[in-house]
Every structure is written in structure tokens, then in C-alpha cells.
Design a protein around this motif. Structure first.
Motif, PDB file in Angstrom:
ATOM      1  N   LYS A  54      25.564  38.018  70.420  1.00 39.84           N
ATOM      2  CA  LYS A  54      26.595  38.076  71.446  1.00 39.84           C
ATOM      3  C   LYS A  54      27.831  38.413  70.729  1.00 39.84           C
ATOM      4  O   LYS A  54      28.905  39.204  71.138  1.00 39.84           O
ATOM      5  N   ALA A  55      27.933  37.620  69.522  1.00 35.59           N
ATOM      6  CA  ALA A  55      29.305  37.825  68.741  1.00 35.59           C
ATOM      7  C   ALA A  55      29.661  39.159  68.282  1.00 35.59           C
ATOM      8  O   ALA A  55      30.526  39.715  68.388  1.00 35.59           O
ATOM      9  N   LEU A  56      28.503  39.968  67.971  1.00 36.78           N
ATOM     10  CA  LEU A  56      28.643  41.386  67.478  1.00 36.78           C
ATOM     11  C   LEU A  56      29.047  42.178  68.673  1.00 36.78           C
ATOM     12  O   LEU A  56      29.839  43.343  68.592  1.00 36.78           O
ATOM     13  N   LEU A  57      28.535  42.121  69.921  1.00 33.06           N
ATOM     14  CA  LEU A  57      28.830  43.045  71.181  1.00 33.06           C
ATOM     15  C   LEU A  57      30.063  42.607  71.345  1.00 33.06           C
ATOM     16  O   LEU A  57      30.986  43.585  71.976  1.00 33.06           O
ATOM     17  N   SER A  58      30.775  41.288  71.337  1.00 36.30           N
ATOM     18  CA  SER A  58      31.939  40.963  71.648  1.00 36.30           C
ATOM     19  C   SER A  58      32.952  41.499  70.889  1.00 36.30           C
ATOM     20  O   SER A  58      34.092  42.092  71.081  1.00 36.30           O
ATOM     21  N   LYS A  59      32.504  41.696  69.458  1.00 34.58           N
ATOM     22  CA  LYS A  59      33.471  42.394  68.473  1.00 34.58           C
ATOM     23  C   LYS A  59      33.587  43.789  69.002  1.00 34.58           C
ATOM     24  O   LYS A  59      34.567  44.210  68.812  1.00 34.58           O
ATOM     25  N   TYR A  60      32.588  44.362  69.369  1.00 35.59           N
ATOM     26  CA  TYR A  60      32.431  45.987  69.408  1.00 35.59           C
ATOM     27  C   TYR A  60      33.417  46.197  70.895  1.00 35.59           C
ATOM     28  O   TYR A  60      34.006  46.969  70.700  1.00 35.59           O
ATOM     29  N   VAL A  61      33.298  45.223  71.798  1.00 37.66           N
ATOM     30  CA  VAL A  61      34.197  45.713  72.959  1.00 37.66           C
ATOM     31  C   VAL A  61      35.539  45.326  72.610  1.00 37.66           C
ATOM     32  O   VAL A  61      36.210  46.018  73.211  1.00 37.66           O
ATOM     33  N   ARG A  62      35.956  44.223  71.874  1.00 40.87           N
ATOM     34  CA  ARG A  62      37.272  43.983  71.525  1.00 40.87           C
ATOM     35  C   ARG A  62      37.831  45.180  70.825  1.00 40.87           C
ATOM     36  O   ARG A  62      38.888  45.578  71.034  1.00 40.87           O
ATOM     37  N   GLU A  63      36.939  45.813  69.835  1.00 46.10           N
ATOM     38  CA  GLU A  63      37.524  46.719  69.219  1.00 46.10           C
ATOM     39  C   GLU A  63      37.758  47.942  70.140  1.00 46.10           C
ATOM     40  O   GLU A  63      38.683  48.814  69.803  1.00 46.10           O
ATOM     41  N   LEU A  64      36.976  48.084  70.942  1.00 50.10           N
ATOM     42  CA  LEU A  64      37.191  49.278  72.252  1.00 50.10           C
ATOM     43  C   LEU A  64      38.524  49.143  72.825  1.00 50.10           C
ATOM     44  O   LEU A  64      39.262  50.161  72.875  1.00 50.10           O
TER      45      LEU A  64
ATOM     46  N   THR B 168      33.288  55.109  67.715  1.00 50.21           N
ATOM     47  CA  THR B 168      33.378  54.735  69.151  1.00 50.21           C
ATOM     48  C   THR B 168      32.310  54.908  69.914  1.00 50.21           C
ATOM     49  O   THR B 168      32.131  53.984  71.025  1.00 50.21           O
ATOM     50  N   LEU B 169      31.543  55.747  69.629  1.00 56.88           N
ATOM     51  CA  LEU B 169      30.177  55.786  70.602  1.00 56.88           C
ATOM     52  C   LEU B 169      29.409  54.459  70.581  1.00 56.88           C
ATOM     53  O   LEU B 169      28.960  53.863  71.649  1.00 56.88           O
ATOM     54  N   THR B 170      29.243  53.870  69.484  1.00 54.97           N
ATOM     55  CA  THR B 170      28.668  52.704  69.403  1.00 54.97           C
ATOM     56  C   THR B 170      29.332  51.300  70.427  1.00 54.97           C
ATOM     57  O   THR B 170      29.009  50.665  70.928  1.00 54.97           O
ATOM     58  N   ARG B 171      30.622  51.465  70.131  1.00 57.30           N
ATOM     59  CA  ARG B 171      31.610  50.472  70.985  1.00 57.30           C
ATOM     60  C   ARG B 171      31.407  50.669  72.518  1.00 57.30           C
ATOM     61  O   ARG B 171      31.121  49.733  73.181  1.00 57.30           O
ATOM     62  N   ILE B 172      31.435  52.047  72.787  1.00 59.57           N
ATOM     63  CA  ILE B 172      31.133  52.559  74.071  1.00 59.57           C
ATOM     64  C   ILE B 172      29.759  51.946  74.794  1.00 59.57           C
ATOM     65  O   ILE B 172      29.583  51.204  75.807  1.00 59.57           O
ATOM     66  N   ARG B 173      28.864  52.180  73.752  1.00 63.61           N
ATOM     67  CA  ARG B 173      27.257  51.658  74.274  1.00 63.61           C
ATOM     68  C   ARG B 173      27.271  50.296  74.488  1.00 63.61           C
ATOM     69  O   ARG B 173      26.672  49.522  75.286  1.00 63.61           O
ATOM     70  N   ALA B 174      28.216  49.444  73.508  1.00 62.54           N
ATOM     71  CA  ALA B 174      27.942  47.910  73.658  1.00 62.54           C
ATOM     72  C   ALA B 174      28.833  47.625  74.835  1.00 62.54           C
ATOM     73  O   ALA B 174      28.196  46.566  75.715  1.00 62.54           O
TER      74      ALA B 174
ATOM     75  N   ALA C 136      44.040  48.658  76.160  1.00 69.71           N
ATOM     76  CA  ALA C 136      43.723  48.232  77.605  1.00 69.71           C
ATOM     77  C   ALA C 136      42.684  47.216  77.384  1.00 69.71           C
ATOM     78  O   ALA C 136      41.633  47.318  76.892  1.00 69.71           O
ATOM     79  N   LEU C 137      42.974  46.019  78.279  1.00 73.35           N
ATOM     80  CA  LEU C 137      41.909  45.341  78.803  1.00 73.35           C
ATOM     81  C   LEU C 137      40.846  45.723  79.400  1.00 73.35           C
ATOM     82  O   LEU C 137      41.215  46.221  80.412  1.00 73.35           O
ATOM     83  N   LEU C 138      39.593  45.655  79.227  1.00 77.85           N
ATOM     84  CA  LEU C 138      38.519  46.169  79.888  1.00 77.85           C
ATOM     85  C   LEU C 138      37.638  45.116  80.683  1.00 77.85           C
ATOM     86  O   LEU C 138      37.153  45.218  81.752  1.00 77.85           O
ATOM     87  N   LEU C 139      37.493  44.113  80.018  1.00 80.10           N
ATOM     88  CA  LEU C 139      36.882  42.723  80.526  1.00 80.10           C
ATOM     89  C   LEU C 139      37.698  41.542  80.834  1.00 80.10           C
ATOM     90  O   LEU C 139      38.065  41.225  79.826  1.00 80.10           O
ATOM     91  N   ASN C 140      37.527  40.696  81.684  1.00 77.62           N
ATOM     92  CA  ASN C 140      37.947  39.496  81.980  1.00 77.62           C
ATOM     93  C   ASN C 140      36.757  38.496  81.357  1.00 77.62           C
ATOM     94  O   ASN C 140      35.741  38.691  81.964  1.00 77.62           O
ATOM     95  N   ARG C 141      37.259  37.632  80.411  1.00 77.60           N
ATOM     96  CA  ARG C 141      36.376  36.752  79.778  1.00 77.60           C
ATOM     97  C   ARG C 141      36.607  35.418  80.004  1.00 77.60           C
ATOM     98  O   ARG C 141      37.784  35.131  79.969  1.00 77.60           O
ATOM     99  N   THR C 142      35.755  34.526  80.692  1.00 75.05           N
ATOM    100  CA  THR C 142      36.059  33.053  80.682  1.00 75.05           C
ATOM    101  C   THR C 142      34.689  32.630  80.381  1.00 75.05           C
ATOM    102  O   THR C 142      33.511  33.109  80.157  1.00 75.05           O
ATOM    103  N   THR C 143      34.540  31.439  80.288  1.00 77.16           N
ATOM    104  CA  THR C 143      33.439  30.565  79.870  1.00 77.16           C
ATOM    105  C   THR C 143      32.194  30.688  80.807  1.00 77.16           C
ATOM    106  O   THR C 143      31.164  30.629  80.675  1.00 77.16           O
ATOM    107  N   ARG C 144      32.734  30.668  82.393  1.00 73.61           N
ATOM    108  CA  ARG C 144      31.811  30.697  83.329  1.00 73.61           C
ATOM    109  C   ARG C 144      31.634  32.025  84.154  1.00 73.61           C
ATOM    110  O   ARG C 144      30.767  32.425  84.894  1.00 73.61           O
TER     111      ARG C 144
END
Length: 297
Positions: free
Chosen positions: A30-40, A3-9, A46-54
Motif C-alpha cells: 500500500k505504501a509503494l502504491l501511495s508513493k507512486y500516485v503521490r509522485e504522479l 511515468t508509466l509505472t506511476r500511471i499504472r499504479a 494536480a490532486l488526482l485522489l481524495n484520501r481519507t481514512t474511510r
């Protein structure tokens, strides 16, 4: 993956304001960071980040989680620093806020000397005269020149401090003698707008009662160095910090006035947030500054 790695990401992405910027900063994809955040997010439900292309933004849950998670990680990092026995191993960055008055004067050399002695610690020095919220704005330390008010911060006094009201002998010959602070309202005064009350100066009678003196003059500027130069040319009376004006008082180029009416209970302080584990790098800096001011009194 812990979990700590995911939190840092997650924190890296928030502080870099996007996945691409965080990837460049951390050296991870970028893909790895996205994976960590999604796992968190999956772990929290709960959704932490709103993601769009822009666009990139945090959800309300993301804001709440970020504030607490960032504090927890900082405590973990601070604890790791604390148990290091050899200061030479200290690395990273120290973010410091200082008054421009401090960094532009000779006492600003203290931070330069620290940087020279600790080449593995990078100093980010932000010089401005407002009172910064250390926690909200991510500062490790503040240098403040003030009468210390009670707060939730921890403070260590580095040096005594006072100000002098002063003018040239020629100015006093023209306008003097000046025997009481109230007389300043009738002579040209050089206003340092760093003062909270630009158009008045506060003095204290011997019995402790306050006097507020209205002042005006040919120059208003938010720089003690500029008011010093103006005072030296005989433009008026100025109130200037001791660590800037003392050589000119010692040489006789300026004469001090109303010493008994000016407060002496001021100091130069190192201020830092109250934390259970004080970062070793902050402790080393504060100890260095305290010693520097003892050696350069």
C-alpha cells in the motif's frame, strides 16, 4: 521511476477502489502504491485522489486523467500483444458481453470451445440482453444478434441469422389456417419480452412496407427457450431464433408461418471498439468464432 509505472499504479488504485484493495490485487505494498500516485500528482501539479481514512474518491482532475490514461495504457498493452507472433503466448482476461439467448443455446458452445483451446486466456462472460457500452464498461468484445446499425464500433459477421414464426400442427388445426401476419392478433401469441416492442410484432409485405401486428397471449417471458417450450406444448404462436428452433422445424414438431414476411437481413456479429491496435487476444477470439460458425453451420 518512470511515468508509466506511476500511471499504472494510479489506474490500479482507481479500478480496485482503494489502496488496500489495489495492494492485494497487484502484490505491491500500500505504501509503494501511495508513493507512486503521490509522485504522479507532483509531476502533474494536480490532486488526482481524495484520501481519507474511510473514503476514497477521484477529484475532477482525476476523472479526466483516468479516462485518457486508461485508454493510453490499453493501447500500449494492445500493441505489445499485436507483435507477439505465437498465439500460445497470449495470456490475460477477455471480458465479453453476450445475449442470454446466445450463451444458453448450442451456439454458446463456441465460447466454451475457445476457452478449451486457449487455457491461458480467461474469459469473463457477462450474459445480459441490454446493449452494453463496451468502452464505458470495459468490455473487449460483444456478441450481438441484430440488424447491424451504423456505429463507431467495428463488426465482423459470424453467421447469418433469422427468426421463425411457428406453432404446432395441432395448434394450427385448431386456429388455422393462418395465411397473413395480421391474423396473429386473433390467436394466442407467446410474447418474448426481449423484443423492443413487446405487444406488437413487425413483419414486412413483399413490397417492403412494414406491418405492425398487435399480439397478446397466455405467456410473456424474456426467454426464447421458454417461448419455445410453450410453443411445443401448443400454447400459441411464437417467434423464435433459428439456432434454437431449427431442429423442431426439421422434425415437424413445429411448423413455420409467414416466412416471406419476416426479415432475413439479420446476423450474429462480433463487435469491438475501434482501436488503432486491436488486441491480439481479441483478434484470435474473433477469428476462432468465425471459423467455428463455418464448421458448425
Amino acid at each position: 521511476m518512470d511515468t508509466l509505472t506511476r500511471i499504472r499504479a494510479f489506474i490500479d488504485v482507481v479500478e480496485a477502489e482503494g489502496f488496500s484493495a489495489a495492494a492485494r490485487k497487484t502484490g505491491r505494498s500500500k505504501a509503494l502504491l501511495s508513493k507512486y500516485v503521490r509522485e504522479l500528482e507532483d509531476e502533474l501539479g494536480a490532486l488526482l485522489l481524495n484520501r481519507t481514512t474511510r473514503q476514497f474518491s477521484m477529484t475532477e482532475a482525476g476523472h479526466t486523467y483516468y479516462r485518457t490514461a486508461a485508454d493510453i495504457l490499453k493501447e500500449i498493452d494492445n500493441l505489445a500483444d499485436l507483435v507477439r507472433e505465437n498465439n500460445a503466448d497470449l495470456k490475460g482476461k477477455l471480458k465479453i458481453t453476450v445475449p442470454r439467448t446466445f450463451i444458453d443455446a448450442d451456439v454458446g458452445q463456441s465460447l466454451i470451445d475457445f476457452a478449451k483451446e486457449h487455457p491461458d486466456l480467461a474469459l469473463e462472460i457477462v450474459a445480459e440482453d441490454r446493449f452494453v457500452d463496451l468502452i464505458e464498461e470495459g468490455f473487449d468484445l460483444a456478441i450481438r444478434i441484430t440488424k447491424l446499425d451504423d456505429s463507431g464500433m467495428i463488426a465482423r459477421k459470424l453467421s447469418d441469422f433469422r427468426v421463425y414464426a411457428c406453432a404446432t400442427p395441432a395448434f394450427l388445426e385448431q386456429y388455422g389456417p393462418l395465411t397473413h401476419p395480421q391474423e396473429l392478433s386473433k390467436v394466442p401469441f407467446l410474447v418474448d419480452t426481449n423484443s423492443r416492442n413487446h405487444n406488437s410484432v413487425r413483419f414486412f409485405e413483399p413490397d417492403g412496407s412494414a406491418i405492425s401486428v398487435a399480439v397478446t397471449g397466455p405467456i410473456e417471458v424474456n426467454s426464447p427457450q421458454a417461448t419455445l417450450r410453450a410453443a411445443l406444448t401448443g400454447l400459441g404462436v411464437a417467434i423464435i431464433p433459428d439456432f434454437i428452433v431449427k431442429p423442431h422445424l426439421d422434425s415437424g414438431a413445429l411448423v413455420s408461418l409467414f416466412d416471406d414476411y419476416l426479415p432475413a437481413n439479420r446476423g450474429i456479429y462480433a463487435i469491438y471498439p475501434h482501436r488503432r491496435y486491436l488486441p491480439a487476444k481479441v483478434r484470435v477470439l474473433v477469428d476462432f468464432l468465425y471459423g467455428w460458425f463455418r464448421r458448425n453451420a
